[in-house]
Design a protein around this motif. Structure first.
Motif, PDB file in Angstrom:
ATOM      1  N   ASN A 522       6.799  12.601  -7.891  1.00 39.65           N
ATOM      2  CA  ASN A 522       5.354  12.331  -8.017  1.00 39.65           C
ATOM      3  C   ASN A 522       5.022  10.939  -8.559  1.00 39.65           C
ATOM      4  O   ASN A 522       3.857  10.665  -8.853  1.00 39.65           O
ATOM      5  N   ASN A 523       6.015  10.057  -8.675  1.00 37.56           N
ATOM      6  CA  ASN A 523       5.742   8.768  -9.331  1.00 37.56           C
ATOM      7  C   ASN A 523       5.454   7.626  -8.358  1.00 37.56           C
ATOM      8  O   ASN A 523       5.125   6.516  -8.795  1.00 37.56           O
ATOM      9  N   GLY A 524       5.610   7.870  -7.064  1.00 36.28           N
ATOM     10  CA  GLY A 524       5.318   6.829  -6.080  1.00 36.28           C
ATOM     11  C   GLY A 524       6.334   5.709  -6.042  1.00 36.28           C
ATOM     12  O   GLY A 524       6.114   4.689  -5.388  1.00 36.28           O
ATOM     13  N   ALA A 525       7.485   5.884  -6.727  1.00 38.91           N
ATOM     14  CA  ALA A 525       8.497   4.831  -6.774  1.00 38.91           C
ATOM     15  C   ALA A 525       9.190   4.681  -5.425  1.00 38.91           C
ATOM     16  O   ALA A 525       9.088   5.551  -4.546  1.00 38.91           O
ATOM     17  N   ALA A 526       9.897   3.579  -5.259  1.00 40.65           N
ATOM     18  CA  ALA A 526      10.672   3.346  -4.041  1.00 40.65           C
ATOM     19  C   ALA A 526      11.696   4.465  -3.860  1.00 40.65           C
ATOM     20  O   ALA A 526      12.149   5.094  -4.829  1.00 40.65           O
ATOM     21  N   LEU A 527      12.083   4.717  -2.629  1.00 39.97           N
ATOM     22  CA  LEU A 527      12.958   5.835  -2.332  1.00 39.97           C
ATOM     23  C   LEU A 527      14.326   5.707  -2.986  1.00 39.97           C
ATOM     24  O   LEU A 527      14.989   6.707  -3.254  1.00 39.97           O
ATOM     25  N   ASP A 528      14.771   4.487  -3.231  1.00 35.25           N
ATOM     26  CA  ASP A 528      16.081   4.284  -3.850  1.00 35.25           C
ATOM     27  C   ASP A 528      15.971   4.073  -5.363  1.00 35.25           C
ATOM     28  O   ASP A 528      16.943   3.698  -6.018  1.00 35.25           O
ATOM     29  N   ASP A 529      14.799   4.341  -5.928  1.00 40.05           N
ATOM     30  CA  ASP A 529      14.579   4.177  -7.369  1.00 40.05           C
ATOM     31  C   ASP A 529      14.798   5.517  -8.063  1.00 40.05           C
ATOM     32  O   ASP A 529      14.027   6.454  -7.889  1.00 40.05           O
ATOM     33  N   SER A 530      15.865   5.606  -8.841  1.00 37.25           N
ATOM     34  CA  SER A 530      16.152   6.833  -9.573  1.00 37.25           C
ATOM     35  C   SER A 530      15.892   6.696 -11.068  1.00 37.25           C
ATOM     36  O   SER A 530      16.162   7.620 -11.838  1.00 37.25           O
ATOM     37  N   SER A 531      15.358   5.559 -11.475  1.00 40.29           N
ATOM     38  CA  SER A 531      15.169   5.308 -12.909  1.00 40.29           C
ATOM     39  C   SER A 531      13.741   5.581 -13.394  1.00 40.29           C
ATOM     40  O   SER A 531      13.534   5.868 -14.568  1.00 40.29           O
ATOM     41  N   THR A 532      12.757   5.483 -12.491  1.00 42.31           N
ATOM     42  CA  THR A 532      11.377   5.735 -12.903  1.00 42.31           C
ATOM     43  C   THR A 532      11.189   7.213 -13.229  1.00 42.31           C
ATOM     44  O   THR A 532      11.547   8.073 -12.409  1.00 42.31           O
ATOM     45  N   PRO A 533      10.648   7.544 -14.372  1.00 41.06           N
ATOM     46  CA  PRO A 533      10.522   8.958 -14.766  1.00 41.06           C
ATOM     47  C   PRO A 533       9.611   9.741 -13.819  1.00 41.06           C
ATOM     48  O   PRO A 533       8.639   9.210 -13.276  1.00 41.06           O
ATOM     49  N   ALA A 534       9.957  11.013 -13.624  1.00 39.30           N
ATOM     50  CA  ALA A 534       9.090  11.912 -12.873  1.00 39.30           C
ATOM     51  C   ALA A 534       7.841  12.227 -13.695  1.00 39.30           C
ATOM     52  O   ALA A 534       7.822  12.059 -14.921  1.00 39.30           O
ATOM     53  N   GLN A 535       6.794  12.676 -13.010  1.00 35.63           N
ATOM     54  CA  GLN A 535       5.556  13.017 -13.697  1.00 35.63           C
ATOM     55  C   GLN A 535       4.902  14.206 -13.026  1.00 35.63           C
ATOM     56  O   GLN A 535       5.182  14.520 -11.867  1.00 35.63           O
ATOM     57  N   GLU A 536       4.040  14.884 -13.765  1.00 30.15           N
ATOM     58  CA  GLU A 536       3.276  15.978 -13.191  1.00 30.15           C
ATOM     59  C   GLU A 536       2.189  15.433 -12.269  1.00 30.15           C
ATOM     60  O   GLU A 536       1.730  14.298 -12.427  1.00 30.15           O
ATOM     61  N   ALA A 537       1.811  16.257 -11.291  1.00 38.49           N
ATOM     62  CA  ALA A 537       0.706  15.902 -10.394  1.00 38.49           C
ATOM     63  C   ALA A 537      -0.312  17.031 -10.395  1.00 38.49           C
ATOM     64  O   ALA A 537       0.051  18.217 -10.365  1.00 38.49           O
ATOM     65  N   ARG A 538      -1.577  16.652 -10.430  1.00 34.89           N
ATOM     66  CA  ARG A 538      -2.666  17.617 -10.286  1.00 34.89           C
ATOM     67  C   ARG A 538      -3.084  17.599  -8.820  1.00 34.89           C
ATOM     68  O   ARG A 538      -3.689  16.634  -8.337  1.00 34.89           O
ATOM     69  N   ASN A 539      -2.731  18.653  -8.097  1.00 25.48           N
ATOM     70  CA  ASN A 539      -2.946  18.722  -6.661  1.00 25.48           C
ATOM     71  C   ASN A 539      -4.050  19.711  -6.324  1.00 25.48           C
ATOM     72  O   ASN A 539      -4.097  20.815  -6.885  1.00 25.48           O
ATOM     73  N   THR A 540      -4.925  19.314  -5.404  1.00 26.38           N
ATOM     74  CA  THR A 540      -6.089  20.122  -5.042  1.00 26.38           C
ATOM     75  C   THR A 540      -6.050  20.461  -3.560  1.00 26.38           C
ATOM     76  O   THR A 540      -5.816  19.579  -2.715  1.00 26.38           O
ATOM     77  N   ILE A 541      -6.275  21.715  -3.230  1.00 29.54           N
ATOM     78  CA  ILE A 541      -6.397  22.192  -1.850  1.00 29.54           C
ATOM     79  C   ILE A 541      -7.860  22.531  -1.592  1.00 29.54           C
ATOM     80  O   ILE A 541      -8.497  23.248  -2.386  1.00 29.54           O
ATOM     81  N   TYR A 542      -8.408  22.047  -0.490  1.00 32.20           N
ATOM     82  CA  TYR A 542      -9.823  22.270  -0.144  1.00 32.20           C
ATOM     83  C   TYR A 542      -9.933  23.280   0.990  1.00 32.20           C
ATOM     84  O   TYR A 542      -9.115  23.304   1.925  1.00 32.20           O
ATOM     85  N   PHE A 543     -10.980  24.098   0.935  1.00 32.03           N
ATOM     86  CA  PHE A 543     -11.232  25.090   1.985  1.00 32.03           C
ATOM     87  C   PHE A 543     -12.721  25.392   2.030  1.00 32.03           C
ATOM     88  O   PHE A 543     -13.179  26.481   1.674  1.00 32.03           O
ATOM     89  N   ASP A 544     -13.477  24.388   2.480  1.00 27.44           N
ATOM     90  CA  ASP A 544     -14.927  24.565   2.604  1.00 27.44           C
ATOM     91  C   ASP A 544     -15.376  24.047   3.963  1.00 27.44           C
ATOM     92  O   ASP A 544     -14.567  23.624   4.786  1.00 27.44           O
ATOM     93  N   ALA A 545     -16.685  24.081   4.191  1.00 17.74           N
ATOM     94  CA  ALA A 545     -17.218  23.741   5.515  1.00 17.74           C
ATOM     95  C   ALA A 545     -16.922  22.300   5.907  1.00 17.74           C
ATOM     96  O   ALA A 545     -16.741  21.993   7.101  1.00 17.74           O
ATOM     97  N   ASN A 546     -16.881  21.410   4.938  1.00 14.34           N
ATOM     98  CA  ASN A 546     -16.618  19.998   5.233  1.00 14.34           C
ATOM     99  C   ASN A 546     -15.140  19.654   5.245  1.00 14.34           C
ATOM    100  O   ASN A 546     -14.744  18.625   5.801  1.00 14.34           O
ATOM    101  N   ARG A 547     -14.330  20.516   4.637  1.00 12.79           N
ATOM    102  CA  ARG A 547     -12.882  20.270   4.549  1.00 12.79           C
ATOM    103  C   ARG A 547     -12.157  21.585   4.844  1.00 12.79           C
ATOM    104  O   ARG A 547     -11.553  22.193   3.972  1.00 12.79           O
ATOM    105  N   PRO A 548     -12.212  22.013   6.111  1.00 10.29           N
ATOM    106  CA  PRO A 548     -11.739  23.347   6.480  1.00 10.29           C
ATOM    107  C   PRO A 548     -10.227  23.388   6.761  1.00 10.29           C
ATOM    108  O   PRO A 548      -9.783  23.196   7.897  1.00 10.29           O
TER     109      PRO A 548
END
Length: 561
Positions: A522-548
């Motif tokens: 979840n850190n957006g680091a380069a694919l070969d970067d193993s040193s940047t710490p991982a982090q939590e992500a707040r992820n949202t799923i939408y299910f309404d008329a505008n975002r079905p």
């Protein structure tokens, strides 16, 4: 009967192709590709070191029938030890076929560096043409294999050796890059990582593989997807709905049959069973669903037709046979589980959207509310555990997803109890509207058949890595904008499943599935970067008329029997 100077019989299709093919043909005609035989062993096996175009020699077993040849020859090339075929070769010899089994480069008794599948186009060509130059060969060569030997078979066919006549390929992908190494940009940890470790590949090299999630020239040079237009032969593809390469088996057939090289079109066969890459786990069973090694009698029908010119009717039969899965609890299997024969894949269907609903339902009616979503926290240190699926060897098949339990990062949506059967056959996509507070994260979707007693049978489960939402070509990579809503299209592969009346259709949404898929830090680091710490992500799923958000199911519109 192994010749050191027999001229190569280029009698079929030697037209100008690649300069390297011409070079190999010249080597063969001059006897430069001859091997050195060892004495026959008691089981009538001759061991040969066959040189490739670069001088590397590959350990090769030759098994000849009793009597005088020449014979048609069936080849298999394997990273799993060429001697493994010792147990079954007698059946081929008894039916009048010589057999050649070879250790691929860098494995067991073969010379060279072990770089899985990276030399198998050239080595496959050289081996086929070496066989054709031998006195025991009548010039008709078939190639077969299951899983990794199926991959080497496809790659050999992609080299278009003039004497390769037919192939029988079981559970092999159309693309190592898209089906085996990465799916939706996510590394297949337990499958690809585990397999590479089993082949003796170092962790350093595996980490290098993981970092190659963007398509590069090396992938293009060695991946069947980018060479399959060279295939000129009939190929019998066998796949399983719960297999790691299910979509690849389908796509190999569909492409070669309809859009491939003109010499291959219309000559292909497909069987899709209900097996996995190992024993199915869980409480379901599929009688008559086939097996990972295919049907030996069907294989011999294929060889007899193409290598011996015996008109046994196999090409007069429908080219596609698929197993339709349905309610399949052990001891109470529905008779709607059956093999169906058809002229093409997929059958006629209507792409039907089943929409996620604010009440956690699933319906063909789009949501009416103007604002509905669900947010969860994805913690990379506490991923959702894998429970079955299209895995390699262990934890295979339609396991009960209730075993995952209740988690705040695991969302379950389902239809009401079905009043009539919903028959699904074809490719499935998930259209998911999402947002995240991270620069990169994953989303995982599962298609589930929910039984009347609540059993959540896993049918398909696939991810997407957000940075690869536009693709995996150079220039496609784009990190997320925190808080911005994006529509993701998740490729859910294909299936043939009857959701029976009394059941419910389920869709589960989360952000991890480990160890089936590698966990996003979840850190957006380069694919070969193993040193940047991982982090939590707040992820949202939408299910309404505008975002079905919806899963797109191919609902069959005409009877299949």
């Amino acid at each position: 009967m192994l010749s050191s100077g027999h001229p190569c019989r280029l009698t079929r299709r030697l037209a100008p192709r690649l300069a390297i093919q011409c070079l190999v043909a010249l080597m063969l005609s001059c006897g430069l590709a001859a091997g050195h035989a060892q004495p026959l062993t008691p089981d009538n096996k001759t061991i040969v070191m066959v040189p490739m175009r670069d001088g590397i020699q590959l350990a090769t077993n030759v098994y000849l029938p009793d009597g005088d040849g020449p014979w048609p020859v069936i080849l298999t090339r394997t990273p799993y030890d060429k001697d493994g075929i010792d147990r079954s070769v007698a059946e081929y010899n008894t039916r009048g076929y010589a057999v050649v089994s070879q250790d691929v480069r860098g494995r067991y008794d073969s010379e060279g560096e072990n770089q899985p599948f990276e030399n198998d186009i050239e080595d496959g060509y050289d081996t086929v043409e070496w066989i054709a130059a031998q006195n025991f060969s009548d010039g008709n060569v078939g190639i077969f294999g299951t899983s990794a030997p199926g991959i080497t078979s496809n790659l050999a066919a992609a080299a278009a050796p003039p004497h390769l006549t037919a192939a029988y390929v079981t559970v092999a992908p159309d693309s190592l890059f898209y089906r085996s190494r990465f799916v939706g940009g996510v590394f297949k940890e337990s499958h690809s990582g585990g397999w590479l470790r089993g082949q003796g590949v170092s962790e350093e090299a595996i980490n290098a593989y993981k970092a190659r999630a963007v398509l590069d020239d090396q992938w293009r040079a060695t991946d069947f997807l980018f060479h399959r237009d060279n295939v000129e032969i009939p190929v019998y593809n066998v796949g399983g709905w719960h297999d790691i390469y299910a979509e690849g088996s389908l796509h190999n057939f569909v492409y070669l049959q309809n859009d491939g090289n003109p010499q291959a079109r219309g000559k292909q066969k497909l069987f899709m069973g209900a097996f996995g890459h190992g024993v199915l786990q869980g409480d379901l069973e599929y009688p008559g669903g086939g097996m990972i090694n295919g049907d030996l009698e069907e294989q011999f029908r294929w060889w007899d037709y193409w290598l011996k010119d015996i008109d046994n009717g196999i090409m007069d039969e429908p080219p596609v046979s698929i197993y339709m899965m349905a309610s399949a609890r052990k001891g109470n299997v529905s008779d709607k589980n059956r093999v169906i024969h058809m002229d093409s894949w997929p059958p006629q269907n209507n792409k039907t959207r089943y929409y996620l609903q604010p009440d956690m339902g699933l319906s063909v009616e789009p949501p009416a509310v103007t604002d509905a979503s669900k947010t969860y926290t994805f913690d990379p240190t506490n991923p959702v555990p894998t429970m079955g699926g299209q895995n390699l060897g262990a934890d295979v098949g339609p396991r009960d997803q209730r075993d995952i339990g209740q988690r705040q990062d695991y969302l379950r949506f389902s239809t009401p109890v079905l009043q009539e059967d919903v028959v699904v056959a074809g490719h499935i996509d998930m259209e998911l509207f999402v947002a995240t507070d991270a620069l990169d994260t994953d989303f995982v979707v599962k298609l589930v058949d929910i039984y009347p007693d609540g059993y959540e049978a896993l049918i398909l489960d696939y991810p997407i890595r957000a940075r690869f939402r536009n693709g995996q070509n150079p220039g496609d990579v784009e990190l997320m904008t925190p808080g911005a809503v994006e529509q993701l299209i998740i490729n859910m592969w294909s299936t043939a499943q009857t959701f029976e009346a009394g059941h419910r259709i389920g869709v589960h949404v989360t952000s991890s599935n480990y160890p089936r898929f590698a966990v996003n830090p979840n850190n957006g680091a380069a694919l070969d970067d193993s040193s940047t710490p991982a982090q939590e992500a707040r992820n949202t799923i939408y299910f309404d008329a505008n975002r079905p958000s919806s899963i797109v199911l191919p609902v069959v519109t005409a009877p299949l029997d």
